[in-house]
Design a protein around this motif. Structure first.
Motif, short mmCIF file in Angstrom:
data_model
loop_
_atom_site.label_atom_id
_atom_site.label_comp_id
_atom_site.label_asym_id
_atom_site.label_seq_id
_atom_site.Cartn_x
_atom_site.Cartn_y
_atom_site.Cartn_z
N LEU A 83 0.82 -1.22 0.00
CA LEU A 83 0.00 0.00 0.00
C LEU A 83 0.85 1.26 0.00
N LEU A 84 1.98 1.24 0.71
CA LEU A 84 2.81 2.43 0.87
C LEU A 84 4.23 2.18 0.37
N CYS A 93 4.43 7.68 0.18
CA CYS A 93 3.23 7.88 -0.63
C CYS A 93 2.53 6.54 -0.83
N GLU A 94 1.32 6.63 -1.33
CA GLU A 94 0.61 5.41 -1.69
C GLU A 94 1.26 4.81 -2.93
N ARG A 95 1.21 3.50 -3.03
CA ARG A 95 1.88 2.83 -4.15
C ARG A 95 1.39 3.35 -5.49
N CYS A 104 8.27 9.20 -5.21
CA CYS A 104 6.88 9.52 -4.90
C CYS A 104 6.49 10.82 -5.62
N SER A 110 -1.65 13.12 -0.47
CA SER A 110 -1.34 12.08 0.52
C SER A 110 0.16 11.86 0.69
#
Length: 205
Positions: A83-84, A93-95, A104, A110
């Motif tokens: 997820l990260l 960051c989110e994937r 990122c 986010s």
């Protein structure tokens, strides 16, 4: 017909005193070899103890505010998060917000820099990627240097291979023998990823 030398040698070997001499010489050789080996082991052990107490380990970790990745516009990152992701600049960051260059996307709301969101004051975090991001703060350099100066010989294999701040944080935040008790349970099952100097505190069983 056997040669005279062979006959004499056989006769000598039948005599008890000859066998005694051969046995005695063999015993002396065995004991001297054993003592020499023991002396070498003691000398090596003493040398290792002197190195442990008098000579700091020559770690090759480089801390630098000027990151070469910024110049090449490429980033290494923590890779395995589902997820990260944390990149080597300290952004988490989110994937789905990871760019093709491995960095990122800093324009996403986010994405955060040097985030310690899931981390406790002792430097242990419940999420690996936050541990790495928090560890990458420039202010953590002195803490990491203190840890390396205190690190035991046992940590050489783990940390001697790392070359910079990012690689050190990746390695430091991974769970290790310091994170567990009784070899099969986490010392702190929630905050088990630690960049701090000390392992998590033991929780009551």
């Amino acid at each position: 017909m056997l040669p005279c030398g062979a006959v004499l040698w056989r006769r000598l070997l039948r005599k008890r005193w000859v066998l005694g001499v051969v046995f005695g010489l063999s015993l002396v050789y065995f004991l001297s070899s054993t003592f020499k080996q023991e002396e070498r082991m003691v000398r090596d052990r003493n040398l290792l103890q002197v190195q442990e107490h008098e000579q700091p380990i020559l770690w090759k970790v480089k801390f630098s505010s000027g990151n070469s990745s910024q110049l090449s516009n490429q980033c290494r990152n923590s890779v395995q998060g589902k997820l990260l992701i944390t990149d080597e600049l300290g952004y988490i960051c989110e994937r789905k917000d990871l760019q093709v260059n491995g960095c990122c996307n800093v324009n996403m709301a986010s994405t955060k820099l040097y985030s310690c969101e899931s981390c406790l004051p002792n430097g242990c975090c419940s999420i690996y990627e936050y541990c790495v991001s928090c560890c990458l703060q420039p202010s953590k350099q002195h803490l990491l240097e203190r840890f390396l100066n205190r690190a035991a010989i046992a940590f050489q294999n783990l940390f001697m291979a790392v070359e910079d701040h990012f690689e050190l944080c990746l390695a430091k935040c991974r769970t290790s023998s310091q994170s567990v008790q009784h070899e099969n349970t986490y010392r702190d099952p929630i905050a088990k990823y630690c960049y701090g100097e000390y392992p998590p505190e033991l929780l009551p069983v």
